[in-house]
Write an enzyme that holds these catalytic residues in place. Structure first.
Site, short mmCIF file in Angstrom:
data_model
loop_
_atom_site.label_atom_id
_atom_site.label_comp_id
_atom_site.label_asym_id
_atom_site.label_seq_id
_atom_site.Cartn_x
_atom_site.Cartn_y
_atom_site.Cartn_z
N LYS A 150 -36.94 0.12 -12.40
CA LYS A 150 -37.71 -1.13 -12.48
C LYS A 150 -38.11 -1.44 -13.93
O LYS A 150 -38.60 -0.55 -14.64
CB LYS A 150 -38.96 -0.97 -11.59
CG LYS A 150 -39.89 -2.16 -11.57
CD LYS A 150 -39.37 -3.28 -10.72
CE LYS A 150 -40.24 -4.52 -10.90
NZ LYS A 150 -39.45 -5.75 -11.03
N ASN B 125 -35.31 -14.95 -7.23
CA ASN B 125 -36.54 -14.17 -7.32
C ASN B 125 -37.31 -14.57 -8.56
O ASN B 125 -36.74 -14.95 -9.59
CB ASN B 125 -36.25 -12.66 -7.31
CG ASN B 125 -36.02 -12.12 -8.70
OD1 ASN B 125 -36.97 -11.83 -9.44
ND2 ASN B 125 -34.76 -12.00 -9.07
N LEU C 272 -41.52 -9.23 -13.58
CA LEU C 272 -41.67 -7.90 -14.19
C LEU C 272 -42.92 -7.16 -13.74
O LEU C 272 -43.62 -6.55 -14.54
CB LEU C 272 -41.67 -8.02 -15.72
CG LEU C 272 -40.34 -8.34 -16.39
CD1 LEU C 272 -40.52 -8.47 -17.90
CD2 LEU C 272 -39.31 -7.27 -16.09
N CYS D 24 -36.92 -12.00 -21.55
CA CYS D 24 -38.36 -12.32 -21.56
C CYS D 24 -38.68 -13.34 -22.64
O CYS D 24 -38.03 -13.38 -23.68
CB CYS D 24 -39.18 -11.06 -21.85
SG CYS D 24 -38.65 -9.62 -20.96
N LYS E 226 -29.32 -6.13 -22.39
CA LYS E 226 -29.02 -6.89 -21.17
C LYS E 226 -29.16 -8.38 -21.45
O LYS E 226 -30.25 -8.87 -21.74
CB LYS E 226 -29.95 -6.46 -20.03
CG LYS E 226 -29.61 -7.13 -18.70
CD LYS E 226 -30.33 -6.48 -17.53
CE LYS E 226 -30.04 -7.18 -16.22
NZ LYS E 226 -30.66 -6.51 -15.07
N GLY F 224 -26.90 -5.15 -7.43
CA GLY F 224 -28.26 -5.69 -7.50
C GLY F 224 -28.74 -6.17 -6.16
O GLY F 224 -29.12 -5.40 -5.28
#
Lengths: 243, 305
Positions: free
Chosen positions: B45, B69, B73, B131, B166, B266
């Protein structure tokens, strides 16, 4: 949690848009009351979480309302159809706190999980009082089933077409009870939270991704920290709830 | 006997099947169902410096062949991840794990990376640059080659572990961003993160997701992910961890032919908790069916005429 394939034994409409589904399969992973199962359906990506109404060694009863694509599809399924279920999900109700005369308060499709709870409490020799709330007379179900178990039952409808006119909280004022258990839509839970004189447990609903604690899709804040509705819930103690 | 071993910057995996961050928790929910040591590894996570509750609910919306979703975070913060979650993870998973790191400032990325660098069980750092940069007007770190490269440089400076960046697919030119990360020292690329999506509830006439938009994932995005991996493979020499809508061993192989050295599962974990295990088990027979003996040799195979 366990993945189990169930077969549809029967399905019937028991109130407006409300279906009672009886399934045959291994129920050994289901415990107590207030938990749920998560059903896979062909052509739909996410599983559909539905609360457990009743079960014995070989059969499982679910009651659901037809509200969208998933439940529409489920209602059309023939007897004998095999369904992929994840079972044994959720924390469920804690019976140990009930006292001698617990009050069970259900609203709409929040009623089903209280049925197994009532059975378990009555088996322990508790005096069980039940208040069931619906929108209208056409929506009422399981009044007789609760009564047949030996519970005292009151029914309310918002439009007054059946039972006491008003909400569940309008039929609770004169009752004496040691503890309460409830499940229903959030506005009802809020009203019950305010109107109840004792401690109790409340079961919540939220849109879920996985239903078994992996995705954090259904988290909520409580006075005892962050909880996942699917894993540390759906049942919460009255005292820990943050509205 | 077929060979399913693959190599990610010196980290040798028994097979290329990994589970994607945010769909596998810290492994233990799945370890109740099967021995998760059958996986190549998994990415735990997403971890930030401070504990985060994440976004308000509803956070989930269904889509045809996928889901949106907007978890935001949610995680207990790096200190608790190290003191509480990783010891629990180690009890159920005995191979090197992938640490997924998020941040809202450059300093947050480096502080979290430096702490996880000391964790023996962590084999690789996967840096989520989707982010928003709170000091950069809220623009995502991953939406410009400059900030993506800057995160890469700074994280590389604080860790000896392989660093995989990523990438977000919500950009005009993902190839230039991948190249900028490679030039800044990234050991590999992880791609793709979710596609920005939205659903509206007809009854309420409002977005289903409380934050209006969220990340779209699931089998519907597989062709988009595959195309982007194919393009990035042409431009960079570093390995790619591929992900996006993978549901079968065939998908894993297809993504490796496009250029992925390993593949993450995923959203499928959420609807079939056994998905990753089933894919690991199916892989050898699918390889045999297509005449493949060594998985490593097929990486990027679709680029060779």
């Amino acid at each position: 949690m366990k993945q189990v394939f169930f077969k549809i034994l029967s399905q019937e409409c028991i109130a407006r848009d409300v279906m009672k589904l009886t399934l045959a399969g291994d129920t050994s992973a289901i415990q107590g009351s207030g938990g749920f199962v998560n059903i896979k359906m062909d052509g739909l990506f996410l599983r559909r979480p539905i609360s457990v109404c009743d079960y014995d060694d070989k059969t499982l009863t679910l009651i659901y309302k037809i509200v969208g694509k998933g439940t529409e599809k489920l209602a059309e399924m023939e007897n004998g159809t095999e369904l992929d279920l994840l079972v044994g999900l959720g924390n469920g109700y804690d019976l140990s706190k009930s006292g001698a005369a617990p009050l069970l308060i259900g609203g709409g499709v929040g009623v089903p999980p209280l049925y197994k709870l009532a059975k378990l409490l009555l088996a322990e020799g508790k005096r069980v009082q039940v208040v069931l709330g619906f929108n209208s007379g056409a929506d009422v179900f399981y009044e007789e089933e609760f009564r047949a178990l030996g519970a005292d039952v009151r029914v309310t409808t918002a439009d007054g077409s059946y039972g006491t006119k008003g909400f569940v909280t309008d039929a609770m004022g004169d009752l004496n009870y040691t503890y309460f258990y409830t499940c229903g839509p959030e506005p009802m839970l809020k009203a019950v939270h305010k109107a109840t004189k004792t401690s109790g447990q409340m079961s919540f609903e939220e849109r879920m991704g996985c239903g078994f604690g992996a995705c954090m899709g259904c988290s909520c804040k409580t006075l005892t920290g962050y909880k996942r509705i699917c894993k540390e819930g759906p049942v919460m103690e009255k005292e820990e709830i943050l509205w | 006997m077929v060979n399913t071993k693959v190599n990610l910057s010196g980290l040798v995996l028994d097979n290329p099947v990994l589970c994607a961050s945010g769909t596998f928790g810290y492994g233990y929910e799945f370890a109740e169902l099967y021995d998760i040591n059958c996986l190549g590894s998994f990415s735990f996570k997403g971890t930030t410096k401070e504990p985060r509750f994440g976004n308000p609910t509803p956070r989930i919306a269904e889509c045809p062949m996928g889901m949106i979703n907007s978890v935001g975070l949610q995680n207990p913060g790096v200190e608790k991840v190290i003191s509480e979650e990783l010891p629990k993870l180690r009890r159920v998973f005995h191979k090197p794990v992938i640490a997924n790191i998020g941040g809202f400032t450059f300093e947050e990325y480096t502080e979290v990376a430096a702490l996880l660098d000391k964790e023996e069980g962590v084999g690789l750092l996967e840096i989520n640059i989707s982010c928003p940069n709170v000091h950069g007007g809220g623009m995502g770190f991953g939406t410009s080659a400059e900030t993506a490269a800057e995160v890469t440089r700074r994280v590389k400076a604080v860790t000896k572990k392989p660093v995989y960046i990523k990438l977000t697919p919500n950009v005009t030119d993902i190839v230039s961003i991948a190249k900028a990360c490679e030039d800044a020292g990234a050991d590999g690329i992880s791609m793709i993160n979710t596609l920005l999506g939205m659903r509206i509830d007809l009854r309420r006439k409002q977005p289903i997701i409380k934050n209006k938009m969220g990340g779209f994932s699931g089998p519907a995005i597989f062709p988009v992910a595959l195309r982007m991996i194919y393009q990035v493979y042409e431009a960079v020499k570093i390995p790619i961890i591929g992900m996006g809508g993978v549901t079968s061993a065939e998908d894993v192989i297809e993504m490796m032919l496009a250029g992925a050295s390993a593949v993450q599962i995923g959203a499928q974990n959420l609807v079939n908790p056994f998905a990753a295990k089933e894919i690991v088990e199916a892989l050898p027979s699918v390889m045999e069916k297509y005449g493949m003996e060594d998985l490593e040799s097929i990486i990027g195979g679709a680029h060779r005429g």
